[in-house]
Design an enzyme around this catalytic site. Sequence first.
Site, PDB file in Angstrom:
ATOM      1  N   GLN A  78       0.795  -1.215  -0.015  1.00  0.00           N
ATOM      2  CA  GLN A  78       0.062   0.017   0.037  1.00  0.00           C
ATOM      3  C   GLN A  78       1.027   1.205   0.064  1.00  0.00           C
ATOM      4  O   GLN A  78       1.090   1.751   1.190  1.00  0.00           O
ATOM      5  CB  GLN A  78      -0.846  -0.011   1.268  1.00  0.00           C
ATOM      6  CG  GLN A  78      -1.821   1.285   1.285  1.00  0.00           C
ATOM      7  CD  GLN A  78      -3.197   0.739   0.551  1.00  0.00           C
ATOM      8  OE1 GLN A  78      -3.458  -0.233   0.270  1.00  0.00           O
ATOM      9  NE2 GLN A  78      -3.452   2.077  -0.061  1.00  0.00           N
ATOM     10  N   PHE A  79       1.319   1.519  -1.251  1.00  0.00           N
ATOM     11  CA  PHE A  79       2.200   2.904  -1.173  1.00  0.00           C
ATOM     12  C   PHE A  79       1.480   4.302  -0.636  1.00  0.00           C
ATOM     13  O   PHE A  79       2.221   4.917  -0.362  1.00  0.00           O
ATOM     14  CB  PHE A  79       2.708   2.986  -2.886  1.00  0.00           C
ATOM     15  CG  PHE A  79       1.881   3.654  -3.433  1.00  0.00           C
ATOM     16  CD1 PHE A  79       1.972   5.049  -4.102  1.00  0.00           C
ATOM     17  CD2 PHE A  79       0.887   2.922  -4.307  1.00  0.00           C
ATOM     18  CE1 PHE A  79       0.867   5.797  -4.845  1.00  0.00           C
ATOM     19  CE2 PHE A  79      -0.086   3.234  -5.324  1.00  0.00           C
ATOM     20  CZ  PHE A  79      -0.042   4.680  -5.262  1.00  0.00           C
ATOM     21  N   THR A  80       0.061   4.131  -1.073  1.00  0.00           N
ATOM     22  CA  THR A  80      -0.561   5.218  -0.399  1.00  0.00           C
ATOM     23  C   THR A  80      -0.565   5.608   0.955  1.00  0.00           C
ATOM     24  O   THR A  80      -0.677   6.718   1.475  1.00  0.00           O
ATOM     25  CB  THR A  80      -1.891   5.285  -0.697  1.00  0.00           C
ATOM     26  OG1 THR A  80      -2.541   4.272  -0.200  1.00  0.00           O
ATOM     27  CG2 THR A  80      -2.295   5.175  -2.376  1.00  0.00           C
TER      28      THR A  80
END
Length: 150
Positions: A78-80
């Site tokens: 989950q890069f966000t």
Amino acid sequence: MRAIIQRVKEASVEVDKKIVGEINEGYMILLGISHTDTEIEMIWLCDKIRNLRIFSDVEGKMNLSLEDIGGEILLISQFTLYADCVKGRRPSFTEAAKGEKANFLYLKAYEYLKKLGIKVEKGIFGADMKVSLINDGPVTIILDTEKANI
């Protein structure tokens, strides 16, 4: 590294209308990797996750670990989690690791957790995933290696 850990009764992840990972009781973990993260942070975070005591004992107190209950993990990249929304209206992701590095550490975390004896399922890195879960409690814990002074 940042991890959002949700205690769940069950969880699954779907890509292109196909279930690619599913678990029973345990953790659904969103894992964010920054451009400064290394295997050192990954190992610290995975060891912390394994030993967290956030499952209820017979008295209803959070006193049991994932290992104590034989729990499972659904690990989702989950890069966000590294979104910076301070300026403007669109998030900046400059703190997030680039794809190759992020995928490398994500897969290392997956393998390390498995080596610890935990059943681990995962999503598909970079895919458009649909995650479903039944949150238990709800209990949600945020871990950030930056605050750990590793």
